[in-house]
Design a protein around this motif. Sequence first.
Motif, mmCIF file in Angstrom:
data_model
loop_
_atom_site.group_PDB
_atom_site.id
_atom_site.type_symbol
_atom_site.label_atom_id
_atom_site.label_comp_id
_atom_site.label_asym_id
_atom_site.label_seq_id
_atom_site.Cartn_x
_atom_site.Cartn_y
_atom_site.Cartn_z
ATOM 1 N N ASN A 123 -0.261 -7.879 0.200
ATOM 2 C CA ASN A 123 -1.218 -8.121 -0.884
ATOM 3 C C ASN A 123 -0.725 -7.518 -2.199
ATOM 4 O O ASN A 123 -0.597 -6.300 -2.338
ATOM 5 C CB ASN A 123 -2.569 -7.507 -0.535
ATOM 6 C CG ASN A 123 -3.197 -8.154 0.686
ATOM 7 O OD1 ASN A 123 -2.667 -8.039 1.786
ATOM 8 N ND2 ASN A 123 -4.330 -8.808 0.486
ATOM 9 N N THR A 124 -0.481 -8.376 -3.186
ATOM 10 C CA THR A 124 0.122 -7.928 -4.438
ATOM 11 C C THR A 124 -0.744 -6.922 -5.185
ATOM 12 O O THR A 124 -0.232 -5.918 -5.714
ATOM 13 C CB THR A 124 0.398 -9.147 -5.340
ATOM 14 O OG1 THR A 124 1.210 -10.083 -4.627
ATOM 15 C CG2 THR A 124 1.115 -8.728 -6.608
ATOM 16 N N HIS A 172 0.825 -1.209 0.000
ATOM 17 C CA HIS A 172 0.000 0.000 0.000
ATOM 18 C C HIS A 172 0.857 1.256 0.000
ATOM 19 O O HIS A 172 0.537 2.237 -0.679
ATOM 20 C CB HIS A 172 -0.984 0.002 1.167
ATOM 21 C CG HIS A 172 -0.389 -0.185 2.515
ATOM 22 N ND1 HIS A 172 0.771 -0.901 2.753
ATOM 23 C CD2 HIS A 172 -0.793 0.254 3.750
ATOM 24 C CE1 HIS A 172 1.044 -0.900 4.052
ATOM 25 N NE2 HIS A 172 0.109 -0.198 4.669
ATOM 26 N N VAL A 173 1.977 1.223 0.721
ATOM 27 C CA VAL A 173 2.869 2.386 0.767
ATOM 28 C C VAL A 173 3.617 2.527 -0.556
ATOM 29 O O VAL A 173 3.769 3.641 -1.084
ATOM 30 C CB VAL A 173 3.855 2.260 1.944
ATOM 31 C CG1 VAL A 173 4.850 3.421 1.933
ATOM 32 C CG2 VAL A 173 3.090 2.244 3.263
ATOM 33 N N ALA A 189 -0.841 -1.764 -7.327
ATOM 34 C CA ALA A 189 -1.354 -1.154 -8.552
ATOM 35 C C ALA A 189 -2.631 -0.364 -8.279
ATOM 36 O O ALA A 189 -2.844 0.716 -8.848
ATOM 37 C CB ALA A 189 -1.607 -2.224 -9.608
ATOM 38 N N CYS A 190 -3.482 -0.873 -7.414
ATOM 39 C CA CYS A 190 -4.739 -0.184 -7.102
ATOM 40 C C CYS A 190 -4.479 1.142 -6.405
ATOM 41 O O CYS A 190 -5.107 2.160 -6.727
ATOM 42 C CB CYS A 190 -5.631 -1.073 -6.235
ATOM 43 S SG CYS A 190 -6.250 -2.546 -7.084
ATOM 44 N N LEU A 191 -3.563 1.143 -5.450
ATOM 45 C CA LEU A 191 -3.222 2.392 -4.753
ATOM 46 C C LEU A 191 -2.581 3.386 -5.696
ATOM 47 O O LEU A 191 -2.897 4.587 -5.670
ATOM 48 C CB LEU A 191 -2.284 2.096 -3.585
ATOM 49 C CG LEU A 191 -2.883 2.033 -2.188
ATOM 50 C CD1 LEU A 191 -3.309 3.392 -1.688
ATOM 51 C CD2 LEU A 191 -4.027 1.053 -2.134
ATOM 52 N N ASP A 246 4.222 5.409 -5.717
ATOM 53 C CA ASP A 246 4.152 5.340 -7.187
ATOM 54 C C ASP A 246 3.143 6.348 -7.723
ATOM 55 O O ASP A 246 3.403 7.052 -8.706
ATOM 56 C CB ASP A 246 3.736 3.933 -7.635
ATOM 57 C CG ASP A 246 4.792 2.873 -7.373
ATOM 58 O OD1 ASP A 246 5.952 3.232 -7.114
ATOM 59 O OD2 ASP A 246 4.439 1.671 -7.442
ATOM 60 N N GLY A 247 1.965 6.402 -7.086
ATOM 61 C CA GLY A 247 0.912 7.292 -7.550
ATOM 62 C C GLY A 247 1.254 8.753 -7.398
ATOM 63 O O GLY A 247 0.965 9.577 -8.286
#
Length: 390
Positions: free
Chosen positions: A350-351, A289-290, A355-357, A295-296
């Motif tokens: 959790n892989t 998540h971090v 990408a979702c975050l 990335d975002g």
Amino acid sequence: MSKETNRYDATHIEVLEGVEAIRKRPGMWVGSTSERGLRQLVFEVVGRAVNEVLAGRADSVDVALTPDGGVRVADDGPGVPVEAAGDTGGPSLETLLTRLHAGAEPGGRHAVAVSPFGSGVGLGVANALSSRLTAEVRREGVRWVQEYACGVAVTPPTAAGPATGSGTTIAFRPDVDIFETVECSFAVLAERFRELAFLNRGLDISLTDERSPGESRSERFQFPGGARDFVAFLERGAGTPVHPDVIGFEREDTHMAGTVEVALRWCDSPTERVRSFANGRPTPEGGTHVTGFRDGVAAAVNTYAREQQLLTAADPDLGADRIGEGLTAVVSVKLDRPEFLGATMGRLGNTAVRACLAEAVREHLGRWLEGHPEQAVAVIGRIVQGARRG
């Protein structure tokens, strides 16, 4: 050495069950017999009450450190079912207080992990490691009381007259023969309860210290702004905000089977402050998540900087170290099936979350930058100047 001395058979095997097993090896259940283990007892009892609020069955939780060295935890929910009253909806009071893991925090995003370390083992362990425990249930107009000593019932659930309101109160005294100390730190408990209130905006929780006569102190934690309020709290003394708004959003994402809440703001400071949580549990080692959050942020900032020509074609992309200078952020995910790495559960694995975050942060921060051009220039201009100086 004789064969008789070496003989090993079933008579040498010690079988411990229930309360006896917990009291014999308390560290296996609460981590230690130090203050950390003592706090785990408090968190086990508070966890049940907090989840009543988050499930919409209660409005508030009140925790008190009492003069006799005990702890009292009360909620204003419907009251735990009492078998003696004919209640059969869910685990009964005696089941919760005597069975291992009964009523412990359920899996999934809808129950918060009150303890910042270890998994919930339920009220049965807290009861077994307490010299005395009194349970009071106010349910359907009747007040029920039951007493325990060292995890064993002293009395059955007994109707003790009419009840005012409804709810459940658990008062317990940690066993001085088991724990090195029975003095809980008000400050440490307050810090954790404050975190929980920031991360769960529907939660109203108070902590009162009644241990010193005439010097009682109390704090109530309730934060309608959620993670935005958390960022403002973390920024205290961090310098002047570069932009007035705390940027924040919440989103549900089926791809990661959960929700995310993010809040962030840049201040005139060289220090980065990023706090992360998964299902209410702090993740000091970070995790997917971090990484996805970083990335975002990097994608949104670099895209806007190039579109507005704040970076030239010759300039490299802004790195995470520069973008993070002065950044205060809270990243909280609540997942149906969280996967923690390591024995301390301090890192999320959790892989799909990364990408979702990254996508969620890129989209929301990108829209904010486009909609607040003056603030965007202040933020990115400061980052670009720092990168060029570096």
